[in-house]
Design a protein around this motif. Structure first.
Motif, PDB file in Angstrom:
ATOM      1  N   ARG A 138       0.431   8.502  -5.424  1.00 39.37           N
ATOM      2  CA  ARG A 138      -0.529   9.607  -5.351  1.00 39.37           C
ATOM      3  C   ARG A 138       0.165  10.906  -4.950  1.00 39.37           C
ATOM      4  NH1 ARG A 138      -3.732   5.636  -2.749  1.00 39.37           N
ATOM      5  NH2 ARG A 138      -3.164   6.525  -0.716  1.00 39.37           N
ATOM      6  N   ALA A 139       1.075  10.826  -3.993  1.00 41.58           N
ATOM      7  CA  ALA A 139       1.724  12.033  -3.477  1.00 41.58           C
ATOM      8  C   ALA A 139       2.696  12.644  -4.478  1.00 41.58           C
ATOM      9  CB  ALA A 139       2.459  11.716  -2.178  1.00 41.58           C
ATOM     10  N   THR A 140       3.259  11.841  -5.359  1.00 41.98           N
ATOM     11  CA  THR A 140       4.282  12.328  -6.289  1.00 41.98           C
ATOM     12  C   THR A 140       3.796  12.416  -7.728  1.00 41.98           C
ATOM     13  OG1 THR A 140       5.129  10.068  -6.607  1.00 41.98           O
ATOM     14  CG2 THR A 140       6.145  11.398  -4.843  1.00 41.98           C
ATOM     15  N   GLY A 141       2.549  12.056  -7.974  1.00 41.41           N
ATOM     16  CA  GLY A 141       2.028  12.083  -9.334  1.00 41.41           C
ATOM     17  C   GLY A 141       2.651  11.033 -10.230  1.00 41.41           C
ATOM     18  N   SER A 142       3.018   9.896  -9.651  1.00 41.98           N
ATOM     19  CA  SER A 142       3.660   8.815 -10.397  1.00 41.98           C
ATOM     20  C   SER A 142       2.712   7.639 -10.564  1.00 41.98           C
ATOM     21  CB  SER A 142       4.931   8.357  -9.669  1.00 41.98           C
ATOM     22  OG  SER A 142       5.799   9.431  -9.411  1.00 41.98           O
ATOM     23  N   ASP A 143       3.193   6.610 -11.251  1.00 43.47           N
ATOM     24  CA  ASP A 143       2.430   5.387 -11.456  1.00 43.47           C
ATOM     25  C   ASP A 143       3.108   4.230 -10.738  1.00 43.47           C
ATOM     26  OD1 ASP A 143       0.637   6.665 -13.237  1.00 43.47           O
ATOM     27  OD2 ASP A 143       2.085   6.416 -14.870  1.00 43.47           O
ATOM     28  N   VAL A 144       2.329   3.217 -10.400  1.00 40.85           N
ATOM     29  CA  VAL A 144       2.872   1.961  -9.891  1.00 40.85           C
ATOM     30  C   VAL A 144       3.042   1.031 -11.086  1.00 40.85           C
ATOM     31  CG1 VAL A 144       2.513  -0.004  -8.358  1.00 40.85           C
ATOM     32  CG2 VAL A 144       1.734   2.271  -7.662  1.00 40.85           C
ATOM     33  N   ARG A 145       4.273   0.564 -11.302  1.00 38.18           N
ATOM     34  CA  ARG A 145       4.574  -0.242 -12.483  1.00 38.18           C
ATOM     35  C   ARG A 145       5.080  -1.623 -12.070  1.00 38.18           C
ATOM     36  NH1 ARG A 145       8.617   3.900 -15.713  1.00 38.18           N
ATOM     37  NH2 ARG A 145       7.530   5.853 -15.244  1.00 38.18           N
ATOM     38  N   ASP A 146       5.041  -2.544 -13.024  1.00 46.38           N
ATOM     39  CA  ASP A 146       5.695  -3.831 -12.821  1.00 46.38           C
ATOM     40  C   ASP A 146       7.209  -3.614 -12.825  1.00 46.38           C
ATOM     41  OD1 ASP A 146       3.304  -5.250 -12.763  1.00 46.38           O
ATOM     42  OD2 ASP A 146       3.307  -5.542 -14.940  1.00 46.38           O
ATOM     43  N   THR A 147       7.921  -4.411 -12.051  1.00 43.08           N
ATOM     44  CA  THR A 147       9.374  -4.344 -12.045  1.00 43.08           C
ATOM     45  C   THR A 147       9.951  -5.670 -12.495  1.00 43.08           C
ATOM     46  OG1 THR A 147      11.316  -3.795 -10.702  1.00 43.08           O
ATOM     47  CG2 THR A 147       9.587  -5.054  -9.621  1.00 43.08           C
ATOM     48  N   ASP A 148      11.166  -5.626 -13.033  1.00 45.28           N
ATOM     49  CA  ASP A 148      11.769  -6.812 -13.638  1.00 45.28           C
ATOM     50  C   ASP A 148      12.642  -7.591 -12.676  1.00 45.28           C
ATOM     51  OD1 ASP A 148      13.695  -4.888 -13.390  1.00 45.28           O
ATOM     52  OD2 ASP A 148      14.445  -5.017 -15.438  1.00 45.28           O
ATOM     53  N   VAL A 149      12.523  -7.361 -11.373  1.00 48.33           N
ATOM     54  CA  VAL A 149      13.321  -8.102 -10.395  1.00 48.33           C
ATOM     55  C   VAL A 149      12.952  -9.587 -10.465  1.00 48.33           C
ATOM     56  CG1 VAL A 149      11.628  -7.701  -8.573  1.00 48.33           C
ATOM     57  CG2 VAL A 149      13.968  -8.239  -7.960  1.00 48.33           C
ATOM     58  N   PRO A 150      13.933 -10.500 -10.313  1.00 52.90           N
ATOM     59  CA  PRO A 150      13.585 -11.923 -10.275  1.00 52.90           C
ATOM     60  C   PRO A 150      12.538 -12.204  -9.201  1.00 52.90           C
ATOM     61  CG  PRO A 150      15.963 -11.659 -10.470  1.00 52.90           C
ATOM     62  CD  PRO A 150      15.396 -10.285 -10.254  1.00 52.90           C
ATOM     63  N   GLY A 151      11.470 -12.876  -9.585  1.00 54.13           N
ATOM     64  CA  GLY A 151      10.373 -13.118  -8.653  1.00 54.13           C
ATOM     65  C   GLY A 151       9.224 -12.141  -8.803  1.00 54.13           C
ATOM     66  N   GLY A 152       9.451 -11.064  -9.578  1.00 54.10           N
ATOM     67  CA  GLY A 152       8.379 -10.111  -9.842  1.00 54.10           C
ATOM     68  C   GLY A 152       8.185  -9.101  -8.726  1.00 54.10           C
ATOM     69  N   GLY A 153       7.353  -8.104  -8.991  1.00 53.36           N
ATOM     70  CA  GLY A 153       7.067  -7.087  -7.998  1.00 53.36           C
ATOM     71  C   GLY A 153       6.557  -5.817  -8.653  1.00 53.36           C
ATOM     72  N   LYS A 154       6.336  -4.800  -7.837  1.00 53.58           N
ATOM     73  CA  LYS A 154       5.835  -3.512  -8.282  1.00 53.58           C
ATOM     74  C   LYS A 154       6.801  -2.418  -7.841  1.00 53.58           C
ATOM     75  CE  LYS A 154       1.834  -5.037  -9.912  1.00 53.58           C
ATOM     76  NZ  LYS A 154       1.435  -4.895 -11.345  1.00 53.58           N
ATOM     77  N   ALA A 182       0.821  -1.218   0.000  1.00 51.57           N
ATOM     78  CA  ALA A 182       0.000   0.000   0.000  1.00 51.57           C
ATOM     79  C   ALA A 182       0.853   1.264   0.000  1.00 51.57           C
ATOM     80  CB  ALA A 182      -0.945  -0.001   1.192  1.00 51.57           C
ATOM     81  N   ASP A 183       2.092   1.163   0.476  1.00 54.39           N
ATOM     82  CA  ASP A 183       2.977   2.327   0.470  1.00 54.39           C
ATOM     83  C   ASP A 183       3.236   2.821  -0.944  1.00 54.39           C
ATOM     84  OD1 ASP A 183       3.205   2.378   3.210  1.00 54.39           O
ATOM     85  OD2 ASP A 183       5.090   1.253   3.256  1.00 54.39           O
ATOM     86  N   LEU A 184       3.294   1.912  -1.909  1.00 55.38           N
ATOM     87  CA  LEU A 184       3.519   2.319  -3.291  1.00 55.38           C
ATOM     88  C   LEU A 184       2.362   3.166  -3.807  1.00 55.38           C
ATOM     89  CD1 LEU A 184       5.043  -0.876  -4.969  1.00 55.38           C
ATOM     90  CD2 LEU A 184       6.207   0.988  -3.775  1.00 55.38           C
ATOM     91  N   ASP A 185       1.129   2.780  -3.479  1.00 59.22           N
ATOM     92  CA  ASP A 185      -0.025   3.575  -3.905  1.00 59.22           C
ATOM     93  C   ASP A 185       0.001   4.956  -3.266  1.00 59.22           C
ATOM     94  OD1 ASP A 185      -1.086   1.423  -5.419  1.00 59.22           O
ATOM     95  OD2 ASP A 185      -1.928   0.548  -3.588  1.00 59.22           O
ATOM     96  N   ARG A 186       0.343   5.025  -1.986  1.00 59.26           N
ATOM     97  CA  ARG A 186       0.409   6.305  -1.287  1.00 59.26           C
ATOM     98  C   ARG A 186       1.501   7.184  -1.896  1.00 59.26           C
ATOM     99  NH1 ARG A 186       1.521   4.320   3.225  1.00 59.26           N
ATOM    100  NH2 ARG A 186      -0.645   3.873   3.773  1.00 59.26           N
ATOM    101  N   LEU A 187       2.641   6.590  -2.188  1.00 52.85           N
ATOM    102  CA  LEU A 187       3.750   7.342  -2.770  1.00 52.85           C
ATOM    103  C   LEU A 187       3.404   7.820  -4.176  1.00 52.85           C
ATOM    104  CD1 LEU A 187       6.710   8.241  -2.373  1.00 52.85           C
ATOM    105  CD2 LEU A 187       7.406   6.041  -3.322  1.00 52.85           C
TER     106      LEU A 187
END
Length: 381
Positions: free
Chosen positions: A115-131, A108-113
């Motif tokens: 919204r506060a910075t005008g950014s998007d939550v994206r998929d990341t390419d780390v092994p095992g996946g993530g946002k 949930a911290d990613l969503d809060r961040l």
């Protein structure tokens, strides 16, 4: 912030016998934000580009990393502790540091961040996946805040040697023979960055990522102008965290200084250092013990001239430890060990360093002749 106290030989301050003899004076930087957007939990990994991944992998294994994943264009390195990788090296035309990735405590911290910075939550390419949320700090470093899907499993590590102390004999009828092999990296500890906009960058990390300062350094005779270096940790509340996960200092350039990786103990540092020396790598500075953070340290250059540190036995602070204040000096870098080298201090003149100084003095930033002279004086004190 603590009230100012008189500093004298007969007066105990809040910081004597803790980590710094001086605390903040009235009106100085408190070292934390009143209402940060989120509080990151740790440094996740560092991102680099290099043209030769095969050569990078050879040094990585010699330094003590394990390979978590390898493709034609990416090399993911990890330690023996479970968790996220320590480093990703992507194939590029030149060798350069890209930026750090910090680990969010909760998804949930990613969503809060965002919204506060005008950014998007994206998929990341780390092994095992993530946002991830992609940001840019005031120095211009790309900063990722990530929440990983799967944790990498723990790997076999080096056991600390059993030591005899005085009359405390834990080892009898047995010898000590630490193997001459690479130190096994346990985890990523911290990264150190240089910036021309130190005050703005500091406040950004405190306000946006919720980090807090363990120690400030100021220039001799310039304390009233504020600090020029900060050792910054994650705020985990009552759970102790590394003395610093990020350190930043004011300088004429903007870039990577070094990164540090935890190993088991002093013998791991020393035997691993002998292994690196036998293979022709350059030691930058060590072995010694720091003052701020107290780590046992040993610094090396990789084949692309990036500086990396083996460390062990660092300080851990909970959130209630306030920042210490101390003058910046070369002699104040270590409790014991050889003198800091010109290579470690970045004191050897180079065409790029000259260009950095000229651009910094001409630009809109925090560098001016007084600051520059103060930094030069600190390297000789």
């Amino acid at each position: 912030m603590s009230e100012p106290r008189v500093h004298g030989t007969d007066v105990k301050t809040a910081h004597q016998d803790l980590h710094s003899e001086q605390g903040a004076l009235r009106g100085e930087h408190p070292g934390r934000s009143r209402n940060p957007v989120i509080k990151v939990a740790d440094l996740a990994w560092l991102e680099f580009e290099k043209p030769d991944l095969d050569r990078a992998e050879v040094f990585a294994r010699d330094f003590g990393f394990q390979v978590a994943a390898r493709t034609e264009s990416e090399l993911w390195l990890c330690g023996t502790f479970a968790g996220s990788p320590c480093m990703v090296i992507r194939r590029g035309r030149t060798s350069r540091f890209i930026g750090p990735a910090f680990r969010a405590g909760e998804r949930a911290d990613l969503d809060r961040l965002a919204r506060a910075t005008g950014s998007d939550v994206r998929d990341t390419d780390v092994p095992g996946g993530g946002k991830a949320v992609h940001l840019l700090d005031p120095s211009g470093f790309p900063v990722r805040v990530v929440h990983c899907g799967e944790r990498l499993p723990a790997l076999p590590g080096q056991r600390p040697l059993l030591l005899n102390f005085g009359t405390d004999h834990r080892r009898t009828n047995a010898t000590q023979r630490p193997p001459r092999e690479p130190s096994r990296i346990q985890r990523l500890g911290h990264v150190v960055l240089e910036t021309r906009v130190f005050a703005r960058a500091l406040d950004w990390y405190l306000d946006t990522l919720g980090m807090i300062v363990s120690d400030f350094l100021f220039l001799d005779g310039q304390r009233e102008r504020g600090p020029v270096m900060a050792f910054i940790r994650c705020d985990l509340g009552s759970v102790p965290a590394d003395h610093h996960t990020l350190a930043m200092h004011l300088g004429p350039g903007t870039g990577y200084v070094h990164s540090a990786y935890q190993v088991t103990d002093l013998d791991s540092i020393a035997a691993g250092g002998e292994y690196l020396k036998e293979r022709g790598y350059q030691r930058s500075w060590g072995i010694g013990r720091h003052i701020q953070g107290s780590q046992l340290f040993d610094y090396w250059r990789d084949t692309d001239r990036f500086m990396l540190e083996h460390f062990a036995d660092g300080d851990l602070f909970s959130c209630d430890v306030e920042p210490g204040w101390a003058p910046m000096s070369t002699s104040g870098l270590a409790q014991w060990g050889p003198p800091a080298t010109r290579d470690f201090l970045g004191a050897s003149p180079s065409p790029q360093r000259v260009r950095d100084v000229i651009q910094a003095l001409r630009g809109d930033n925090e560098m001016d002749p007084a600051r520059l002279l103060g930094l030069l004086k600190a390297t000789k004190s």
